[in-house]
Every structure is written in C-alpha cells, then in structure tokens.
Enzyme design. Structure first.
Site, mmCIF file in Angstrom:
data_model
loop_
_atom_site.group_PDB
_atom_site.id
_atom_site.type_symbol
_atom_site.label_atom_id
_atom_site.label_comp_id
_atom_site.label_asym_id
_atom_site.label_seq_id
_atom_site.Cartn_x
_atom_site.Cartn_y
_atom_site.Cartn_z
ATOM 1 N N HIS A 6 0.839 -1.203 0.000
ATOM 2 C CA HIS A 6 0.000 0.000 0.000
ATOM 3 C C HIS A 6 0.872 1.249 0.000
ATOM 4 O O HIS A 6 0.577 2.223 -0.714
ATOM 5 C CB HIS A 6 -0.920 0.011 1.212
ATOM 6 C CG HIS A 6 -1.633 1.314 1.394
ATOM 7 N ND1 HIS A 6 -2.751 1.668 0.666
ATOM 8 C CD2 HIS A 6 -1.360 2.382 2.202
ATOM 9 C CE1 HIS A 6 -3.144 2.884 1.019
ATOM 10 N NE2 HIS A 6 -2.319 3.333 1.945
ATOM 11 N N GLU A 7 1.930 1.237 0.784
ATOM 12 C CA GLU A 7 2.800 2.409 0.879
ATOM 13 C C GLU A 7 3.532 2.700 -0.424
ATOM 14 O O GLU A 7 3.920 3.847 -0.675
ATOM 15 C CB GLU A 7 3.823 2.211 2.007
ATOM 16 C CG GLU A 7 3.229 2.078 3.400
ATOM 17 C CD GLU A 7 2.497 3.326 3.860
ATOM 18 O OE1 GLU A 7 2.887 4.440 3.445
ATOM 19 O OE2 GLU A 7 1.525 3.187 4.626
#
Length: 266
Positions: free
Chosen positions: A89-90
């Site tokens: 996600h990051e």
C-alpha cells in the site's frame, strides 16, 4: 508510512525473535510467490523497477530471525502476508482498472514522489546531517530523522548521514521496513507481535476498539489519518493487498481486518 502521523522516537529493542522461531522466511514464501504477489513491481512505469528483489528480501529477513518464523505455520504466513500488504500500500502504483487489478502493483515506488520537505525535526539524539533529507524511502516509506536514526542504529548503518541508502541498497531498504515492523514504539505494539498473536490488548486498547488483527497494524502505521472515522478507502486498499497475499500463501485472513471503529493510538 509516507503519510504517517508523527511517531514519537524511542530507542526500542528490535524484536529479533518473539515466541518460537523456525527457519528462514524462504520456507514460507517462495521466489515464485513473491513474484506473483508483486507482479508489476518491475513494470517500466514503476520508479522502483529492478530494485526490490526476492534475494534482498530474504537477506534482510534473515537479520530478523523472528520474522516469518514465529508461532504456527498460519501465523508465520500471516506475518509475511501482512508485512508485504502494508508495504505494498505504501509503495503502490496501482489504480482501480489497472492490469491484473490494483493489488498486483505493490512495490512500484522506492521513494516519496514530489517530496518538498526535509523531514528534519531538531533532535539532540538523532541530529540531522547537513544537507540531508529524510523523506519517505523504501517499503515502509521511512521518514523523519527520528526514524532514520534508530533504524540505522538497529541495522548497523548510519542512515542519518546516508539516508539515500534506503533507496539505493535493496537489502538496507528491506531492513528498515522490517525494523519498523518488528519494533514496538510505546504505546504501540510491534506489527509483528499483533499479527502473530503475541500482543494482548490492554483495557485502554479494548475501550478504544483495538482488538488483535490486521486492522491494528493499520492503526500503528497511520491510524491518526485513517482510523476511527468509518469507511476509508486507504484502509480498504491495505485490506485488499492483504487478502490477495493471504490467498497466494494459502492462509485465512484472521479477524478484525479494518480499523474503521478503532480510536488511533495516543
């Protein structure tokens, strides 16, 4: 961690092993499974093309013997799936209609896009080096001098003077993310302890709706922005990666995947 609310820096002991440890992470996730999870990380459109390798991941994980090696086989698989999901996600380059789906585009970036600030907070313990900037880099998008300092100390690299190593040395890059994953920063437990079932919530945690599961890890990483206000697309994105990776590893998701009704940690 790119948008992580300020984390109070503490010198915490890295949880090198919690519970019963077993073997290398390579016994939990194969090279083929790693490539399947991070299917488009080497796409030509990805800033990090060619950077994040399976060998670097395994080498970094071997420096943290408890990672992917604590508890039951299911707990070990969830540890790896949750780590790769949160960091995907990051670093995602995916979008809703992306080829193979949004959750096949983790690890597309190795440093923060368009970083304007130097992320330097005056600190006697973790002083910024002249001319250095501590914007988000690596799988967890490590940011701020008060995170680069203790991360570097834990892995034996001076990241205050050499922050660019997090975006130029893939093993160092993975190690910084694993340091964050394995290290408790009070009042927050480590993400590793949560996903492997080694964390027991306090009365205050229970009153705040923080129950063991993947959702608490999102709270640890970015709860100040994403948790406690109902549905949030960022939380859903993290869960989407996690479910896909659990499916690839053949393990159930566990309970309490979101943090929609959890109060952030103080």
């Amino acid at each position: 961690m790119r948008s992580l609310a300020v984390v109070v820096a503490v010198v915490a002991t890295v949880a090198m092993a919690i519970g019963t440890a077993h073997g290398s992470v390579s016994s939990i996730i194969s090279h083929a499974q790693f490539d399947r999870m991070l299917l488009h990380r080497n796409d030509g459109a990805c800033q990090a093309k060619g950077f994040y390798t399976y060998d670097a991941f395994v080498a970094a994980a071997n420096a943290f013997p408890g990672f992917g090696a604590t508890g039951s086989t299911d707990a070990r698989k969830r540890d790896v799936a949750a780590f790769l999901a949160q960091t995907s996600h990051e670093t995602t380059g995916g979008w809703a209609t992306a080829p193979d789906g949004a959750f096949a585009w983790g690890y597309c970036f190795k440093q923060e896009r368009g970083a304007a600030a130097d992320y330097c907070t005056p600190s006697a313990q973790w002083p910024c080096a002249p001319g250095k900037r501590y914007y988000g880099r690596g799988p967890i998008q490590l940011s701020h001098n008060y995170n680069y300092g203790p991360a570097g100390r834990a892995i034996g690299v001076d990241l205050l003077r050499n922050p660019d190593l997090v975006a130029t040395d893939p093993t160092v890059s993975f190690k910084t993310a694993l340091w964050f994953w394995m290290t408790a920063q009070a009042p927050k437990p480590s993400s590793h302890a949560v996903i492997t079932g080694k964390w027991s919530p306090s009365g205050a945690d229970r009153a705040a709706g923080r129950a063991p599961g993947f959702g608490v890890i999102t709270n640890i990483i970015n709860g100040g922005l994403e948790c406690g206000h109902g549905q949030d697309s960022r939380v859903a994105d993290r869960i989407g990666f996690y479910k896909r990776y659990c499916d690839i590893l053949g393990v159930g998701y566990g309970d309490n995947l979101d943090c929609y009704n959890q109060r952030p940690f103080a």
